[in-house]
Motif scaffolding. Structure first.
Motif, PDB file in Angstrom:
ATOM      1  N   UNK A   6      37.240  40.935  36.286  1.00 38.38           N
ATOM      2  CA  UNK A   6      36.999  41.887  36.747  1.00 38.38           C
ATOM      3  C   UNK A   6      38.264  43.337  36.204  1.00 38.38           C
ATOM      4  N   UNK A   7      37.778  44.004  36.071  1.00 35.17           N
ATOM      5  CA  UNK A   7      39.055  45.393  34.988  1.00 35.17           C
ATOM      6  C   UNK A   7      39.039  46.468  36.709  1.00 35.17           C
ATOM      7  N   UNK A  43      33.460  44.455  44.233  1.00 35.97           N
ATOM      8  CA  UNK A  43      32.480  43.728  43.609  1.00 35.97           C
ATOM      9  C   UNK A  43      33.501  42.012  43.216  1.00 35.97           C
ATOM     10  N   UNK A  44      34.578  41.983  43.323  1.00 39.48           N
ATOM     11  CA  UNK A  44      34.874  41.011  43.610  1.00 39.48           C
ATOM     12  C   UNK A  44      34.801  39.491  44.409  1.00 39.48           C
ATOM     13  N   UNK A  49      34.852  36.664  39.711  1.00 38.01           N
ATOM     14  CA  UNK A  49      35.338  36.727  38.942  1.00 38.01           C
ATOM     15  C   UNK A  49      36.321  35.373  38.779  1.00 38.01           C
ATOM     16  N   UNK A  50      36.508  34.569  37.045  1.00 40.80           N
ATOM     17  CA  UNK A  50      37.923  34.152  37.232  1.00 40.80           C
ATOM     18  C   UNK A  50      39.529  34.712  37.656  1.00 40.80           C
ATOM     19  N   UNK A  66      44.923  45.373  46.845  1.00 42.04           N
ATOM     20  CA  UNK A  66      43.333  44.567  46.769  1.00 42.04           C
ATOM     21  C   UNK A  66      44.262  43.714  46.523  1.00 42.04           C
ATOM     22  N   UNK A  67      45.073  43.068  45.766  1.00 39.74           N
ATOM     23  CA  UNK A  67      45.951  41.466  45.505  1.00 39.74           C
ATOM     24  C   UNK A  67      45.671  40.259  47.298  1.00 39.74           C
TER      25      UNK A  67
END
Length: 210
Positions: A6-7, A43-44, A49-50, A66-67
């Motif tokens: 994911x970007x 979205x994550x 996502x990996x 976010x982290x």
């Protein structure tokens, strides 16, 4: 096996550039893009996502927030987050690492390092841009002053981790099996009460091992 990514970056041009770099790798696939922190978290959590590549400065929620939301110590099923940033300001990087980031790289680090950062995070390793490793990690408070001494081999592994080496690279450098490296890493984490490889690296710099 393809690594899903994911970007998250507020600049479309940057996202396009990162996508082009990553999708040029046979083992990496970009499955989603987010333009701000809130969208990145949503979205994550939906797509799992990996690896999440997250910019520091974004609207609504920044990369540190976010982290913490995706990879923090209180998250039941944490995701792997790598910070990709133009800004190597101490406060940002400290916040990201303390929030659970698997590593951080600068956007000018080059395509090869970007791809390796994704692979390292997916493998449970951590990759930090060499240009800022020493300056940043020396600033942290020690993870633990272990009362159980490290063996000579464990000390070698700790030094390699602090220099950003992956398990495969450590195995090659020390002429030992990959499974042996993983065993050493687990033992080191237990002795240092370290949650991850980043905290092992922090301890190495603070303890004077490097």
């Amino acid at each position: 096996m393809t690594i899903s990514v994911l970007l998250a970056d507020d600049q479309a041009m940057v996202r396009n550039g990162l996508r082009l770099i990553l999708e040029n790798q046979a083992d990496i696939s970009v499955i989603a893009e987010a333009a701000d922190g809130v969208e990145a978290i949503a979205l994550a959590r939906e797509l799992r996502p990996d690896v999440c590549l997250v910019d520091i400065r974004m609207p609504r929620l920044d990369g540190v927030e976010v982290t913490r939301a995706l990879a923090g110590p209180d998250v039941p099923e944490p995701l792997k987050v790598v910070i990709v940033t133009t800004f190597d300001l101490d406060e940002y990087v400290y916040g990201a690492l303390r929030g659970g980031a698997a590593g951080f790289i600068l956007k000018d680090a080059g395509p090869a390092l970007l791809a390796e950062a994704v692979r390292a995070a997916h493998a449970g390793d951590a990759l930090v841009s060499p240009s800022i490793t020493a300056r940043l990690l020396r600033q942290f408070t020690p993870v633990s002053q272990t009362r159980t001494p490290l063996t000579d081999r464990e000390a070698d592994v700790v030094k390699a981790i602090a220099r950003g080496r992956t398990n495969h690279e450590i195995a090659a450098e020390l002429f030992i099996a990959l499974s042996t490296v993983k065993g050493h890493v687990a033992g080191i984490q237990h002795k240092l009460s370290a949650r991850n490889r980043t905290e092992i690296a922090i301890w190495a710099w603070q303890s004077g091992l490097l």
